[in-house]
Write a protein that holds these residues in place. Structure first.
Motif, PDB file in Angstrom:
ATOM      1  N   THR A  30       0.836  -1.207   0.000  1.00  0.00           N
ATOM      2  CA  THR A  30       0.000   0.000   0.000  1.00  0.00           C
ATOM      3  C   THR A  30       0.871   1.258   0.000  1.00  0.00           C
ATOM      4  O   THR A  30       0.518   2.258  -0.609  1.00  0.00           O
ATOM      5  CB  THR A  30      -0.903   0.029   1.246  1.00  0.00           C
ATOM      6  N   TYR A  36      -5.998   6.176   2.423  1.00  0.00           N
ATOM      7  CA  TYR A  36      -6.987   5.424   3.176  1.00  0.00           C
ATOM      8  C   TYR A  36      -8.248   6.233   3.487  1.00  0.00           C
ATOM      9  O   TYR A  36      -9.222   5.697   3.985  1.00  0.00           O
ATOM     10  CB  TYR A  36      -6.373   4.838   4.446  1.00  0.00           C
ATOM     11  N   GLN A  82     -11.064   1.569   1.701  1.00  0.00           N
ATOM     12  CA  GLN A  82     -11.184   0.931   3.000  1.00  0.00           C
ATOM     13  C   GLN A  82     -10.139  -0.157   3.187  1.00  0.00           C
ATOM     14  O   GLN A  82      -9.837  -0.552   4.306  1.00  0.00           O
ATOM     15  CB  GLN A  82     -12.559   0.293   3.158  1.00  0.00           C
ATOM     16  N   SER A  83      -9.660  -0.672   2.090  1.00  0.00           N
ATOM     17  CA  SER A  83      -8.682  -1.760   2.180  1.00  0.00           C
ATOM     18  C   SER A  83      -7.923  -1.845   0.860  1.00  0.00           C
ATOM     19  O   SER A  83      -8.329  -1.293  -0.154  1.00  0.00           O
ATOM     20  CB  SER A  83      -9.376  -3.084   2.440  1.00  0.00           C
TER      21      SER A  83
END
Lengths: 216, 216, 216, 216
Positions: B43, B58, B62-63
DNA sequence: TATGAATGAGTTTTCATTCAT
DNA sequence: CATGAATGAAAACTCATTCAT
């Protein structure tokens, strides 16, 4: 031909045992990879699934990627084996090709999950292992090239030599399509229907005669 | 049709901003996923690549899986857009189908990396997102079903109605094949040759006339 | 001189914070390394000792070896700092050397554990870091070379120029000896006695007395 | 003197065999420890290097630390042996001391790697073994005490009795210095030069010259 | 909104030691 | 006595995600 399956070193000397343990590992890992994918499967899960302690498992491999390689190699050789057997029975020429295609599709049906797996995880292999796997794929494809060439030679298939390779790949891909488009095809076609249609598509073009063919 | 692109919640209210930031995210992530695959991309890398801090990123997802979904959705809609445009220009009937196939293949060539990406990473999506993506794929496929049906209707294409769907999938897959068999085909065929051959293969079977044609 | 202390990258941008956290890490690690040695200390222990989570600790280093390097660098620069200060106060010539030796020995006493640590763990550093540390050691040694040269220049020390370097190393080693032979010397000599004896040994040879002797 | 070399138990009863196997182990381990250090050497490597299976190796030791102990003990006794031999030839008094120092330094040169090893890994020994090793070190040192005392007795050496011990340690350390400061000294001094200088340093102070000095 | 430092569960891998053959 | 396969605790390190500023 490609006689150099990247030898994975093992800490264990006993050849027999290595073979046996690796078969265990492959069996366990295959299932898990199919279910969860390579990256979401942990080494501990693999060990548990194949009934070894992680320590023991690592006596037979060097890294998690080795397991993936082992699995890919296994699947490919299994495909090759089954396809070879099928093709041996298939005979030659147009007739043979028809049967070969049907056998190929049948193998795809049987190995459905595994074929899918290979398609999705090959990229995760380290360079060297990946190119071995791709070479293997090409090798399998060339089986169909052979059949096509023999069909051309005996006059039962009409095909420009420059398209032989492409046709072989088409046959491979239309077989694999049964696995990776299952979600779309399964409801509408049985394997038999699928085989009949695709065979017609592929063979009609190579028809030596000038008259009528049917699709269904 | 499939009017429910799984809404991904964002902490940020301003719609415009959300759109803009997500475009940034998609652009950065696409490149990385193509280069390294979804799982091997972190990420942090995504954030850096798209010029946001992880914190900020973020705020809009959400992911990590959301990013994959965003990317897949983007690629599919891009494919859809381009294909739609191509098909709009293509016209109808046999002629139209020929042009549509050529356009489709051209799009595949252009989007090669992305198509490959989708093929390899779709499975990594959570259930719901995955089925949305598959539905989208089916939707795109149905464009070709439409063309085929119109061809049947105007008599320029001969095809058993039950095989329409299969043919549409064949067209899709033979296009995609250009991306995921590149390693094997690239040396031997140009996109033009490839298109010509596959078009012949696909269309010859649907020829309404009674006499010989050639492939090359 | 050797202005290139291998820069260890950190994930954290804020310079101040990096400095602060690394000081924490050095402090915690020093104690542990002294007590248990580098290899028997785990990264988790280091993290706990310095009040960081491992995750956080790894934001400031790249590997456990980095911690060792940080520690060695710290110790060396501390030694350098103290010695420099001591030497600055020491003055020049024979008098200065006497005071310098005493200061050096005092520093060794104070830093006893740390000097020992460096002697035992330097080898565990990766090549590059190790040669930096050795260079630093040589640099410190050269302080004494300077003093000796100045003493020769002002006539208060008699010494063949070719032995200056060796003498400097001797001074260093006889100081360090106080740390790594503590187990044998501690019972029999106080630091003062030790200093007096070793100073006499070192300086007597360099006496510019009336009946001059030479070394070689 | 220190007649209690921590007895390491063995599963094997045959004394001869135990001796032989342990010599194998020591030889293999020494090389490896010198090259890679104790902690970075695995038991498997040791076993391979000395031509035993791990299983067999563990018949003759109880733990990896035992191997380190065996190695340290071997090195020390080798040092002791060589030094004893050298000292026996050296004779007594001032002359003898000169020769003894030269022999000691020569032994240090020959055993360079091993001396270094001891210095760096002694700490890794378990308490009991470590103190045995240190005692051994002290014992070796006391050889020089003996020579010094004899020199004092026969009037060829002038030395305050309270500094005898210190001088003996100095001789030891200045010899070892040749091994652990090799990186700094090697370019500038040959062993001969080194020996000459250090001997002069050490002996000049003890000269029974006409205008006697004292040490305080 | 934007930031980026903090977190710690989770991952792969190693290796000293044991014990059945 | 010799062997080497089996073991699993423990190690280093990663990274998606959160939250105080």
């Amino acid at each position: 031909m490609s006689r150099d399956p990247k030898r994975i070193p093992s800490m264990v000397k006993n050849r027999r045992l290595v073979e046996k343990r690796r078969r265990q590992i492959i069996r366990g890992a295959c299932d898990l990879f199919v279910r969860k994918g390579f990256h979401k499967t942990t080494t501990r899960e693999i060990a548990r699934e194949c009934g070894l302690s992680i320590g023991t498992m690592y006596e037979y491999i060097q890294s998690k990627e080795d397991v993936l390689y082992l699995v890919c190699e296994y699947i490919h050789s299994e495909l090759e084996k089954r396809l070879k057997k099928a093709l041996a029975e298939a005979g030659t020429g147009r007739e043979g090709l028809t049967r070969a295609i049907a056998q190929h599709f049948k193998v795809m049906e049987e190995m459905s999950d595994y074929v899918l797996l290979i398609y999705q995880e090959t990229k995760s292999l380290p360079r060297e292992a990946m190119s071995y796997v791709l070479r293997k794929e090409e090798e399998i494809t060339s089986f169909f090239e052979e059949i096509l060439k023999r069909g051309i030679a005996d006059g039962t298939l009409i095909l420009d030599p420059s398209t032989v390779k492409l046709m072989a790949h088409n046959i491979m891909v239309l077989g694999q399509m049964w696995t990776f488009r299952r979600w779309a095809l399964n409801g509408d076609y049985s394997l038999e229907e699928y085989t009949r249609c695709q065979t017609a598509l592929l063979l009609d073009r190579m028809q030596p005669s000038e008259h009528g063919r049917e699709m269904t």
